[in-house]
Write an enzyme that holds these catalytic residues in place. Sequence first.
Site, short mmCIF file in Angstrom:
data_model
loop_
_atom_site.label_atom_id
_atom_site.label_comp_id
_atom_site.label_asym_id
_atom_site.label_seq_id
_atom_site.Cartn_x
_atom_site.Cartn_y
_atom_site.Cartn_z
N ASP A 13 2.07 -2.00 9.49
CA ASP A 13 1.48 -0.91 10.28
C ASP A 13 1.41 0.38 9.45
O ASP A 13 0.45 1.15 9.55
CB ASP A 13 2.32 -0.67 11.55
N HIS B 24 6.09 -3.42 17.12
CA HIS B 24 5.01 -4.04 16.37
C HIS B 24 4.14 -4.92 17.27
O HIS B 24 4.11 -6.14 17.14
CB HIS B 24 5.56 -4.85 15.19
N1 LIG Z 1 5.45 -8.59 11.21
C1 LIG Z 1 4.18 -8.54 10.90
O1 LIG Z 1 3.65 -7.44 10.64
C2 LIG Z 1 3.36 -9.76 10.83
C3 LIG Z 1 3.83 -10.95 11.33
N2 LIG Z 1 3.08 -12.09 11.25
C4 LIG Z 1 3.67 -13.32 11.80
O2 LIG Z 1 4.21 -14.11 10.76
C5 LIG Z 1 4.30 -15.49 11.20
C6 LIG Z 1 3.77 -16.42 10.12
O3 LIG Z 1 2.40 -16.23 9.91
P1 LIG Z 1 1.59 -17.11 8.83
O4 LIG Z 1 2.33 -17.18 7.57
O5 LIG Z 1 0.20 -16.62 8.84
O6 LIG Z 1 1.64 -18.55 9.55
P2 LIG Z 1 1.47 -19.99 8.85
O7 LIG Z 1 1.28 -20.97 9.93
O8 LIG Z 1 0.47 -19.91 7.76
O9 LIG Z 1 2.89 -20.21 8.17
C7 LIG Z 1 4.05 -20.37 8.90
C8 LIG Z 1 4.97 -21.31 8.16
O10 LIG Z 1 6.17 -21.47 8.93
C9 LIG Z 1 6.59 -22.81 8.75
N3 LIG Z 1 7.54 -23.19 9.78
C10 LIG Z 1 7.29 -23.57 11.07
N4 LIG Z 1 8.45 -23.89 11.66
C11 LIG Z 1 9.42 -23.72 10.76
C12 LIG Z 1 10.84 -23.88 10.77
N5 LIG Z 1 11.48 -24.31 11.86
N6 LIG Z 1 11.53 -23.62 9.65
C13 LIG Z 1 10.89 -23.17 8.54
N7 LIG Z 1 9.57 -23.00 8.46
C14 LIG Z 1 8.85 -23.26 9.56
C15 LIG Z 1 5.30 -23.61 8.80
O11 LIG Z 1 5.48 -24.91 8.23
C16 LIG Z 1 4.38 -22.73 7.96
O12 LIG Z 1 4.42 -23.08 6.58
C17 LIG Z 1 3.51 -15.53 12.51
O13 LIG Z 1 4.41 -15.53 13.58
C18 LIG Z 1 2.70 -14.25 12.49
O14 LIG Z 1 2.36 -13.80 13.76
C19 LIG Z 1 1.87 -12.10 10.65
C20 LIG Z 1 1.35 -10.93 10.11
C21 LIG Z 1 2.02 -9.68 10.22
O1 LIG Z 2 -1.91 -9.54 14.42
C1 LIG Z 2 -1.13 -10.50 14.22
O2 LIG Z 2 -0.94 -11.42 15.01
C2 LIG Z 2 -0.32 -10.49 12.97
C3 LIG Z 2 0.34 -9.18 12.85
O3 LIG Z 2 1.41 -8.96 13.39
C4 LIG Z 2 -0.42 -8.11 12.19
O4 LIG Z 2 -1.39 -8.38 11.48
O5 LIG Z 2 -0.01 -6.96 12.37
#
Ligand SMILES: NC(=O)C1=CN([C@@H]2O[C@H](COP(=O)(O)OP(=O)(O)OC[C@H]3O[C@@H](n4cnc5c(N)ncnc54)[C@H](O)[C@@H]3O)[C@@H](O)[C@H]2O)C=CC1
Ligand SMILES: O=C([O-])CC(=O)C(=O)O
Length: 334
Positions: free
Chosen positions: A151, A180
């Site tokens: 953010d 967030h």
């Molecule tokens: N805090 C923030 O600002 C942001 C948070 N996110 C969040 O981050 C998370 C991940 O997003 P992406 O990487 O795009 O998803 P993705 O689906 O590409 O990757 C997630 C990974 O987690 C793994 N996974 C699932 N269950 C698991 C477990 N029990 N133990 C270990 N690994 C496990 C999957 O195999 C996969 O490789 C989502 O919840 C998303 O909403 C995304 C963008 C910004």
């Molecule tokens: O928007 C989403 O779901 C992933 C996230 O938290 C971000 O990009 O800020």
Amino acid sequence: MVKAVVLGAAGGIGQPLALLLKANPLVTELGLFDIVNTPGVAADLSHISTPAKVEGYLPPDDGLKKALTGADIVVIPAGVPRKPGMTRDDLFKINAGIVRDLATGIATTAPKAFVLVISNPVNSTVPIVAEVFKKHGVFDAKRLFGVTTLDVVRASTFVAEVLGDLSAAPSVTVPVVGGHSGVTIIPLLSQSSKPLPSGFASDKLEALTKRVQFGGDEVVKAKDGAGSATLSMAYAGAEFASKVLRALKGEKGIVAPSYVHLSAEKASGDALKKEIGKELEYFSAPIELGPEGVVSIRPLGTLTDYEKGLLSAAIPELETNIEKGVSFIGNSKL
Ligand SMILES: NC(=O)C1=CN([C@@H]2O[C@H](COP(=O)(O)OP(=O)(O)OC[C@H]3O[C@@H](n4cnc5c(N)ncnc54)[C@H](O)[C@@H]3O)[C@@H](O)[C@H]2O)C=CC1
Ligand SMILES: O=C([O-])CC(=O)C(=O)O
């Protein structure tokens, strides 16, 4: 010697985040855990000529425990991302259980590690980690961080765009506070280190605020079913991790916004609650970091009437999100 661990290391965020941590000279060991593909990701990264020794682990043979052994910092991007039409809260159903189980692993194997939670919904997953840690008697609020850096990164970029000078983006600092998700994201644009143009119209200010609040939706829509922000999140996560590591190494005066438990430093946490006007347990605010984690929580400072309105709108949703995370662990046996 610093061991960093990524849980969810084979994912859209996990892989580029692991790359950036491998490129960080402060990291000497990098543990990668996921339910799939970590041996390949680890083999690939291990050829990069930087100090960190890389190992990949999968669930069989106690992989989580092995990955976490000796960890100084654990970053968690494990879990499912959004698709168009979903809110972050819609991810709770799947991600809450994933985060609970990973937190249990950290509590039993690396209870002193700094824990950086990326998995959404952050407003609820951070309380889940805290409650798991409390059940194991190892909760230290100074060491638990919800990563809200994206953010802040977005606010810097979008303000620089408004100023018509993207080269200014790295030096624009805007405190983004609250939480967030959507309306809980409160960019304090009146405190931008590079002020907005004088006479910036209120409808433009509102549009800029909304763009920061809903920047995640912009990416979800553009990716059209293929997930949410990954590369910008990896950049943001690595930035925040690098600040935590620099503070761990003794560098002073490092400040970064993060979503923390407001008991992390009592006096400043209590002062912040007064500013907010509500007994919230968690809130994102600029945090001063030190070798033990949170040193102090910075005040919000003077808010404009518009920003006061944003704060009032954020509080009910934050309360609900926090309660949802806390009660998910509730009296359950772990
Ligand atoms: N805090 C923030 O600002 C942001 C948070 N996110 C969040 O981050 C998370 C991940 O997003 P992406 O990487 O795009 O998803 P993705 O689906 O590409 O990757 C997630 C990974 O987690 C793994 N996974 C699932 N269950 C698991 C477990 N029990 N133990 C270990 N690994 C496990 C999957 O195999 C996969 O490789 C989502 O919840 C998303 O909403 C995304 C963008 C910004
Ligand atoms: O928007 C989403 O779901 C992933 C996230 O938290 C971000 O990009 O800020």
